[in-house]
Design a protein around this motif. Sequence first.
Motif, short mmCIF file in Angstrom:
data_model
loop_
_atom_site.label_atom_id
_atom_site.label_comp_id
_atom_site.label_asym_id
_atom_site.label_seq_id
_atom_site.Cartn_x
_atom_site.Cartn_y
_atom_site.Cartn_z
N ASP A 71 -36.54 35.03 -4.96
CA ASP A 71 -36.89 35.45 -6.34
C ASP A 71 -38.28 35.96 -6.43
N SER A 125 -36.43 28.39 -9.72
CA SER A 125 -37.34 29.29 -10.59
C SER A 125 -36.98 29.10 -12.17
N GLY A 162 -39.67 33.20 -14.53
CA GLY A 162 -40.34 34.30 -13.43
C GLY A 162 -41.61 35.08 -14.27
N LEU A 215 -33.22 36.05 -11.63
CA LEU A 215 -33.59 35.21 -10.79
C LEU A 215 -32.50 34.33 -10.14
N ILE A 266 -41.34 36.24 -8.82
CA ILE A 266 -41.54 35.60 -9.87
C ILE A 266 -42.75 35.88 -10.69
N THR A 322 -44.65 35.91 -5.12
CA THR A 322 -45.53 37.09 -6.32
C THR A 322 -45.95 38.02 -5.32
N ALA A 341 -45.79 31.72 -13.83
CA ALA A 341 -44.33 31.32 -13.65
C ALA A 341 -44.40 29.82 -13.60
N GLN A 394 -39.27 31.83 -3.74
CA GLN A 394 -40.06 32.70 -4.39
C GLN A 394 -41.33 33.43 -3.88
#
Length: 347
Positions: free
Chosen positions: A129, A34, A37, A29, A131, A98, A43, A96
């Motif tokens: 990131d 963040s 993660g 990360l 996460i 997903t 997260a 971030q």
Amino acid sequence: MAENNAGAKEVKELGEFGLIEHLTKDIKLKHKSSIKGVGDDAAVLNYSNKQIVVTTDLLTEGVHFDLMYVPIKHLGYKAVMINLSDVYAMNATPKQITVSIAVSGKFSLDAIELLYEGIHLACESYNVDLIGGDTCSSLTGLTISITAIGEVDKGKEVYRNGAKIGDLICVSGDLGGAYAGLQVLEREKAVYKVNPNSQPDMSAYDYVLERQLKPEARIDIVEELAKINIIPTAMIDISDGLSSEIIHICKQSKCGAKISEAKLPIHDQTIAVAEEFDLDPTLFAMNGGEDYELLFTLNPEDAAKANQIADISIIGEILPEAEGIKLHGKGEGFTHIKAQGWNAYEE
Ligand code: ADP
Ligand code: MG
């Protein structure tokens, strides 16, 4: 592909948890925001006093992409770009993502690894990131859903509804290239179906193919504008084509617009492909889509400053709502811009 990697485990052997672990084990990360993660039920993020933007896109095989000609690593990269582009269009910085995938049995582990190579590469290049996400099986094909989360200082977020009469209409980069690339790929797919041994020379199409297969979200434009203290009055990213995006801005800002055909930035290779297909390059630029450039409006006082940014074109002006949304041709006349089926001979 799997033959190249004899002994490699397949998705089924790894199982869901094994696959998640395999795809996410090297993640480090990068951001203070963040906190937690991959690896828990959810997260955890900490954005202190920033505004947070959240956006999601869903891509389905056969509807949004065709793995006959899209390398799966590029697909991973592009799926991230599509989301980051939406974050930049809010004048925000993505931090971030997903990633959720539904995968059918036809995919080898190698293929999913390549998909994630593209995703990880995009995360590295754009300082984002990864996460979390979700993983499941699907009966047919591949579905990818990415959610991007970003931050923007309070008051600096830019909506579609802020354009004012007299504002300049600007666009980054050039338009229609991704659609030109798609035309070439669709043609080669048709040729391949008839003659699988054909070895087409694609070197004349390198630019438009890259526009279609490996688009880049315009982080540079958002950064340049911030550097010279310009906040656009309205902004949107060009995913569906200039026509449909300018209509979104005008509807939400309750205004009209005039765009000059002569000022549309179109790359030479896009023009060449349009001509090869006996189509109008303006059509590619207006209705092509998938360019992931930024369309934004500026207070005219900012025009001189904005001219310092190399890759921006001023293509028109915001008008009163009653004037409608028009494309002024290279000659005298103009046409009303419609979201679909732009017609050069309408008026
Ligand atoms: P749950 O059962 O709570 O949905 P999962 O087993 O699906 O949990 O996920 C475990 C962890 O792995 C979570 O942190 C989740 O966000 C992450 N994860 C699951 N699938 C993916 C994926 N495809 N890419 C990245 N992270 C994932
Ligand atoms: Mg899950």
